[in-house]
Enzyme design. Sequence first.
Site, PDB file in Angstrom:
ATOM      1  N   ASN A  84       0.844  -1.190   0.000  1.00 40.56           N
ATOM      2  CA  ASN A  84       0.000   0.000   0.000  1.00 40.56           C
ATOM      3  C   ASN A  84       0.886   1.249   0.000  1.00 40.56           C
ATOM      4  O   ASN A  84       2.114   1.163  -0.022  1.00 40.56           O
ATOM      5  CB  ASN A  84      -0.953  -0.041   1.198  1.00 40.56           C
ATOM      6  CG  ASN A  84      -2.268   0.649   0.920  1.00 40.56           C
ATOM      7  OD1 ASN A  84      -2.313   1.660   0.230  1.00 40.56           O
ATOM      8  ND2 ASN A  84      -3.344   0.105   1.454  1.00 40.56           N
ATOM      9  N   HIS A 114      23.394  -0.464  12.650  1.00 41.69           N
ATOM     10  CA  HIS A 114      24.674   0.192  12.927  1.00 41.69           C
ATOM     11  C   HIS A 114      25.303  -0.390  14.186  1.00 41.69           C
ATOM     12  O   HIS A 114      24.592  -0.896  15.053  1.00 41.69           O
ATOM     13  CB  HIS A 114      24.464   1.704  13.099  1.00 41.69           C
ATOM     14  CG  HIS A 114      23.804   2.332  11.925  1.00 41.69           C
ATOM     15  ND1 HIS A 114      24.498   2.726  10.805  1.00 41.69           N
ATOM     16  CD2 HIS A 114      22.501   2.605  11.664  1.00 41.69           C
ATOM     17  CE1 HIS A 114      23.649   3.222   9.915  1.00 41.69           C
ATOM     18  NE2 HIS A 114      22.437   3.161  10.411  1.00 41.69           N
ATOM     19  N   GLY A 141      -0.832  -1.555   8.800  1.00 36.84           N
ATOM     20  CA  GLY A 141      -0.267  -0.241   8.546  1.00 36.84           C
ATOM     21  C   GLY A 141       0.652   0.253   9.648  1.00 36.84           C
ATOM     22  O   GLY A 141       0.427   0.003  10.824  1.00 36.84           O
ATOM     23  N   THR A 164      10.610  -6.989  16.556  1.00 32.85           N
ATOM     24  CA  THR A 164      12.032  -7.049  16.895  1.00 32.85           C
ATOM     25  C   THR A 164      12.560  -8.475  16.958  1.00 32.85           C
ATOM     26  O   THR A 164      13.769  -8.675  17.005  1.00 32.85           O
ATOM     27  CB  THR A 164      12.299  -6.369  18.250  1.00 32.85           C
ATOM     28  OG1 THR A 164      11.550  -7.054  19.259  1.00 32.85           O
ATOM     29  CG2 THR A 164      11.902  -4.894  18.211  1.00 32.85           C
TER      30      THR A 164
END
Length: 187
Positions: A84, A114, A141, A164
């Site tokens: 979307n 990083h 979303g 995560t």
Amino acid sequence: MKTEKEKMIAGEMYNPMDRGLVEDRKQTRLLLKAFNDTAEDQLSERGRIQKTLLPNASKDLYLQPPFYCDYGFNMKVGKRVFFNFNCVVLDVAPVSIGSRTMFGPNVQIYTATHPLDHKERSSGVEYAKSIVIGEDVWIGGSAVICPGVTIGDRSVIGAGSVVTKDIPEDVFAASNPCKVIRVLKEN
């Protein structure tokens, strides 16, 4: 000796300011600009650009502009995948997306990361971790998929979730951090 691009794709520390990588990103940005500027009735032009931008994607991939990515060549996309509005894929490492997977608006997929050590981070090097999203997955979303995550087949990720850790197949998972809420049963 590996090139910076080879190190990047392998998930090793690499220099993102390498001349070849900078040029690759520039070419991708130019394709994204052309793609995102197409009108709704320019589907053949979108298709032509999309084929160049995402060479490892099925022909029936649907991207609703605007869409953004770092390289495009690092995305492997199955059949009938839908993105979307306003999705971002930082495909520094490979991103694999199974067939019939859907992404709500503003979904963010980040392979780039990083070093945690500030001295190493300030040197400018970075690395990435691959992401795998199974078949028949629905990502709500504004969800964020973090580096190194795998999401199992047929799972649903709730809107606004921050994924995560790996999510197994056949579950509804949501929250920040994202966790399994319940197992989904077939009707």
